[in-house]
Design an enzyme around this catalytic site. Structure first.
Site, short mmCIF file in Angstrom:
data_model
loop_
_atom_site.label_atom_id
_atom_site.label_comp_id
_atom_site.label_asym_id
_atom_site.label_seq_id
_atom_site.Cartn_x
_atom_site.Cartn_y
_atom_site.Cartn_z
N ASN A 1 26.80 28.28 24.09
CA ASN A 1 26.49 29.08 22.89
C ASN A 1 26.58 28.22 21.63
O ASN A 1 25.76 28.35 20.73
CB ASN A 1 27.43 30.29 22.78
CG ASN A 1 26.96 31.44 23.64
OD1 ASN A 1 25.98 32.10 23.32
ND2 ASN A 1 27.65 31.66 24.76
N ARG B 1 51.40 30.90 17.91
CA ARG B 1 49.97 31.10 17.65
C ARG B 1 49.68 31.26 16.16
O ARG B 1 48.61 30.88 15.69
CB ARG B 1 49.48 32.34 18.41
CG ARG B 1 49.47 32.13 19.91
CD ARG B 1 48.73 33.23 20.61
NE ARG B 1 49.22 34.52 20.14
CZ ARG B 1 48.61 35.67 20.32
NH1 ARG B 1 47.48 35.73 20.95
NH2 ARG B 1 49.12 36.80 19.88
N HIS C 1 30.48 38.47 23.53
CA HIS C 1 31.15 38.93 24.75
C HIS C 1 30.10 39.24 25.80
O HIS C 1 29.09 39.89 25.50
CB HIS C 1 31.96 40.19 24.43
CG HIS C 1 32.71 40.69 25.61
ND1 HIS C 1 33.84 40.05 26.09
CD2 HIS C 1 32.49 41.74 26.44
CE1 HIS C 1 34.27 40.70 27.16
NE2 HIS C 1 33.47 41.73 27.39
C1 GRF Z 1 30.13 33.22 27.32
O1 GRF Z 1 29.76 33.98 28.43
C2 GRF Z 1 30.66 34.10 26.22
O2 GRF Z 1 30.07 35.37 26.19
C3 GRF Z 1 32.11 34.22 26.59
O3 GRF Z 1 32.47 32.97 27.10
C4 GRF Z 1 31.31 32.30 27.60
C5 GRF Z 1 31.21 31.00 26.87
O4 GRF Z 1 30.17 30.19 27.37
N1 GRF Z 1 32.89 34.64 25.46
P1 GRF Z 1 29.79 28.85 26.61
O5 GRF Z 1 31.07 28.04 26.45
O6 GRF Z 1 29.20 29.23 25.28
O7 GRF Z 1 28.80 28.15 27.48
#
Ligand code: GRF
Length: 216
Positions: free
Chosen positions: A14, A65, A109
């Site tokens: 992403n 945290r 998500h």
């Molecule tokens: C994705 O499926 C996102 O929705 C979730 O964690 C995963 C991350 O994938 N929160 P990447 O690291 O972006 O490949």
């Protein structure tokens, strides 16, 4: 131009989709930094290939945290970041972070929230037997995957799907809706009214198709 930062802990696909949309000018913003809590994150390699600065903030060097988040906030403020995008960021952000960037933190998500929040969303969807699942981009509030929803994509679940195949199908839509949501944000088109997010001039007529029905 607005300045966005991405926080990722792992693979970083992403992050890469967002970075490419920034580089191509589709998202009119600057992306000054990738921040990670994992020195071995594949996202770091992607940042290097894309020529984007990255910073590793080691969680083991902080007592809790909150102090960890205070450090991240200090970095983001120093870089004048307007929007924080969590993308496979495995830490739950504390109120220290959320109060510093109210309605300025997005997350993606891999399910249609409010169904299947938390970890292993794709596996939970398959076990439950839902016929559609998908992906959700939402603002981050103090709950786990509970903040106001910006955009969702619907993905059909077929009887042959495994958590892996479903994850793959959902991921290809994640890479489209996350950059889209960020573009809307940096263009100043997102209005949040309680739980309701309204995107100015978005085409709300293109609703997801119903399943192929047999003669009904
Ligand atoms: C994705 O499926 C996102 O929705 C979730 O964690 C995963 C991350 O994938 N929160 P990447 O690291 O972006 O490949």
């Amino acid at each position: 131009m607005k300045r966005i930062a991405v926080l990722a802990s792992g693979r970083g696909s992403n992050f890469e989709a967002i970075a490419r949309a920034v580089k191509s000018g589709k998202i009119p913003a600057n992306l000054p930094v990738l921040i990670t809590d994992n020195r071995n994150a594949k996202a770091i390699e992607r940042a290097e290939k894309l020529g984007i600065n990255w910073i590793f903030v080691d969680p083991t060097s902080f007592p809790d945290r909150e102090t960890y988040d205070a450090k991240i906030v200090a970095i983001l403020k120093h870089l004048n970041v307007d929007l924080v995008c969590l993308a496979g960021y495995r830490k739950i952000v504390t109120s220290v972070f959320i109060k510093a960037f109210p309605m300025k933190i997005l997350n993606i998500h891999p399910a249609l929230l409010p169904s299947f929040p938390g970890l292993k969303a794709q596996e939970k969807a398959i076990r439950y037997g839902v016929k559609v699942s998908g992906a959700t981009v939402h603002f981050v509030d103090e709950g786990v995957d509970t903040g106001p929803i910006v955009i969702q994509a619907v993905v059909p679940v077929s009887p042959e799907d495994t958590p892996e195949t479903l994850s793959e199908k959902i991921l290809s839509f994640e890479h489209r809706i996350y950059p889209q949501a960020i573009k809307w944000f940096v263009e100043g088109r997102i209005k949040v009214n309680g739980r309701n997010v309204i995107v100015e001039n978005a085409d709300y007529s293109k609703l997801p198709a119903v399943p192929a029905l047999e003669d009904f």
